[in-house]
Write a protein that holds these residues in place. Structure first.
Motif, PDB file in Angstrom:
ATOM      1  N   ARG A  88       0.811  -1.215   0.000  1.00  0.00           N
ATOM      2  CA  ARG A  88       0.000   0.000   0.000  1.00  0.00           C
ATOM      3  C   ARG A  88       0.849   1.272   0.000  1.00  0.00           C
ATOM      4  O   ARG A  88       0.654   2.178   0.792  1.00  0.00           O
ATOM      5  N   VAL A  89       1.805   1.308  -0.915  1.00  0.00           N
ATOM      6  CA  VAL A  89       2.664   2.482  -1.060  1.00  0.00           C
ATOM      7  C   VAL A  89       1.859   3.658  -1.593  1.00  0.00           C
ATOM      8  O   VAL A  89       0.772   3.481  -2.154  1.00  0.00           O
ATOM      9  N   TYR A  90       2.382   4.858  -1.421  1.00  0.00           N
ATOM     10  CA  TYR A  90       1.774   6.023  -2.054  1.00  0.00           C
ATOM     11  C   TYR A  90       2.047   5.950  -3.553  1.00  0.00           C
ATOM     12  O   TYR A  90       3.171   5.692  -3.969  1.00  0.00           O
ATOM     13  N   THR A  91       1.005   6.171  -4.337  1.00  0.00           N
ATOM     14  CA  THR A  91       1.150   6.167  -5.786  1.00  0.00           C
ATOM     15  C   THR A  91       1.045   7.563  -6.382  1.00  0.00           C
ATOM     16  O   THR A  91       1.585   7.829  -7.452  1.00  0.00           O
ATOM     17  N   GLU A  92       0.344   8.457  -5.689  1.00  0.00           N
ATOM     18  CA  GLU A  92       0.246   9.855  -6.095  1.00  0.00           C
ATOM     19  C   GLU A  92       0.222  10.733  -4.859  1.00  0.00           C
ATOM     20  O   GLU A  92      -0.430  10.402  -3.869  1.00  0.00           O
ATOM     21  N   ILE A  93       0.939  11.835  -4.963  1.00  0.00           N
ATOM     22  CA  ILE A  93       1.012  12.791  -3.858  1.00  0.00           C
ATOM     23  C   ILE A  93       0.882  14.199  -4.432  1.00  0.00           C
ATOM     24  O   ILE A  93       1.471  14.503  -5.471  1.00  0.00           O
ATOM     25  N   TRP A  94       0.096  15.023  -3.750  1.00  0.00           N
ATOM     26  CA  TRP A  94      -0.057  16.429  -4.134  1.00  0.00           C
ATOM     27  C   TRP A  94       0.509  17.290  -3.017  1.00  0.00           C
ATOM     28  O   TRP A  94       0.141  17.131  -1.848  1.00  0.00           O
ATOM     29  N   VAL A  95       1.403  18.203  -3.380  1.00  0.00           N
ATOM     30  CA  VAL A  95       2.025  19.132  -2.444  1.00  0.00           C
ATOM     31  C   VAL A  95       1.611  20.535  -2.865  1.00  0.00           C
ATOM     32  O   VAL A  95       1.827  20.934  -4.008  1.00  0.00           O
ATOM     33  N   LYS A  96       1.012  21.276  -1.936  1.00  0.00           N
ATOM     34  CA  LYS A  96       0.603  22.652  -2.234  1.00  0.00           C
ATOM     35  C   LYS A  96       1.228  23.584  -1.205  1.00  0.00           C
ATOM     36  O   LYS A  96       1.084  23.387  -0.006  1.00  0.00           O
ATOM     37  N   PHE A  97       1.899  24.608  -1.705  1.00  0.00           N
ATOM     38  CA  PHE A  97       2.505  25.635  -0.872  1.00  0.00           C
ATOM     39  C   PHE A  97       1.556  26.822  -0.831  1.00  0.00           C
ATOM     40  O   PHE A  97       1.146  27.317  -1.885  1.00  0.00           O
ATOM     41  N   VAL A  98       1.206  27.267   0.354  1.00  0.00           N
ATOM     42  CA  VAL A  98       0.382  28.468   0.517  1.00  0.00           C
ATOM     43  C   VAL A  98       1.280  29.506   1.178  1.00  0.00           C
ATOM     44  O   VAL A  98       1.677  29.357   2.329  1.00  0.00           O
ATOM     45  N   VAL A  99       1.610  30.532   0.409  1.00  0.00           N
ATOM     46  CA  VAL A  99       2.562  31.546   0.853  1.00  0.00           C
ATOM     47  C   VAL A  99       1.825  32.868   1.009  1.00  0.00           C
ATOM     48  O   VAL A  99       1.187  33.340   0.074  1.00  0.00           O
ATOM     49  N   THR A 100       1.916  33.436   2.180  1.00  0.00           N
ATOM     50  CA  THR A 100       1.357  34.758   2.444  1.00  0.00           C
ATOM     51  C   THR A 100       2.520  35.721   2.608  1.00  0.00           C
ATOM     52  O   THR A 100       3.513  35.397   3.266  1.00  0.00           O
ATOM     53  N   GLY A 101       2.400  36.882   1.976  1.00  0.00           N
ATOM     54  CA  GLY A 101       3.471  37.861   2.104  1.00  0.00           C
ATOM     55  C   GLY A 101       3.151  39.130   1.344  1.00  0.00           C
ATOM     56  O   GLY A 101       2.046  39.314   0.833  1.00  0.00           O
ATOM     57  N   ARG A 102       4.150  39.970   1.278  1.00  0.00           N
ATOM     58  CA  ARG A 102       4.004  41.249   0.583  1.00  0.00           C
ATOM     59  C   ARG A 102       4.781  41.184  -0.723  1.00  0.00           C
ATOM     60  O   ARG A 102       6.001  41.048  -0.706  1.00  0.00           O
ATOM     61  N   ARG A 103       4.042  41.242  -1.825  1.00  0.00           N
ATOM     62  CA  ARG A 103       4.627  41.230  -3.166  1.00  0.00           C
ATOM     63  C   ARG A 103       5.592  40.060  -3.374  1.00  0.00           C
ATOM     64  O   ARG A 103       6.703  40.239  -3.894  1.00  0.00           O
ATOM     65  N   VAL A 104       5.183  38.860  -2.974  1.00  0.00           N
ATOM     66  CA  VAL A 104       6.003  37.667  -3.185  1.00  0.00           C
ATOM     67  C   VAL A 104       6.069  37.396  -4.687  1.00  0.00           C
ATOM     68  O   VAL A 104       5.046  37.369  -5.376  1.00  0.00           O
ATOM     69  N   ASP A 105       7.258  37.228  -5.192  1.00  0.00           N
ATOM     70  CA  ASP A 105       7.499  36.999  -6.613  1.00  0.00           C
ATOM     71  C   ASP A 105       7.188  35.541  -6.970  1.00  0.00           C
ATOM     72  O   ASP A 105       7.828  34.618  -6.457  1.00  0.00           O
ATOM     73  N   ALA A 106       6.222  35.331  -7.845  1.00  0.00           N
ATOM     74  CA  ALA A 106       5.819  33.976  -8.244  1.00  0.00           C
ATOM     75  C   ALA A 106       6.984  33.212  -8.865  1.00  0.00           C
ATOM     76  O   ALA A 106       7.139  32.007  -8.622  1.00  0.00           O
ATOM     77  N   GLN A 107       7.818  33.881  -9.649  1.00  0.00           N
ATOM     78  CA  GLN A 107       8.960  33.200 -10.262  1.00  0.00           C
ATOM     79  C   GLN A 107       9.962  32.738  -9.212  1.00  0.00           C
ATOM     80  O   GLN A 107      10.545  31.658  -9.343  1.00  0.00           O
TER      81      GLN A 107
END
Length: 146
Positions: A88-107
């Motif tokens: 029963r290994v993991y076959t798919e994993i989703w990682v989501k980063f939620v970043v809060t800040g002031r003018r955080v550069d997406a790149q």
């Protein structure tokens, strides 16, 4: 020879264990009630997802700081799907980063995630042998302080 790490897991009762890291920290472990446990701790497979979130999160926040991004809040959300058959290994994993800040550069954030994914995160490098890992992010603008 690489750096050696160790941990110790001590049985308490039923399926309840306490895991100890080599630096003295502990974490309660248990199984779900449907598996004969009491839900009295983190399941070992949940802990794998937590380890991935912590590993990549530490990479990404460190890189964002080096890039002088004004981050005021940071969260890594991790979900996984396991195979139906044992082990029963993991076959798919989703990682989501939620970043809060002031003018955080997406790149800058995208590059930090890429470096963690492809170079730095040992947990991701281990889990990618059985799971396809998907990465996503959300940037939330922080409220200006007066």
């Amino acid at each position: 020879m690489g750096q050696k790490k160790s941990s110790r897991v001590v049985w308490r009762e039923d399926l309840i264990f306490t895991g100890y890291s080599d630096n003295g920290y502990s974490i309660p472990l248990d199984a779900a009630k449907v598996a004969g446990g009491h839900n009295a701790g983190v399941s070992p497979m949940e802990l794998l997802l937590t380890a991935l979130g912590g590993c990549t999160g530490m990479d990404v926040i460190s890189i964002l700081r080096k890039k002088q991004q004004d981050v005021t809040g940071f969260e890594v959300q991790v979900e996984g799907v396991r195979a139906d058959e044992h082990p029963r290994v993991y076959t798919e994993i989703w990682v989501k980063f939620v970043v809060t800040g002031r003018r955080v550069d997406a790149q800058a954030l995208e590059r930090a995630i890429e470096l963690s994914r492809d170079k730095y995160c040992g947990a991701a490098a281990t889990l990618r042998h059985t799971a396809e890992i998907h990465y996503d992010y959300e940037i939330q603008e922080a409220e200006e302080t007066v």
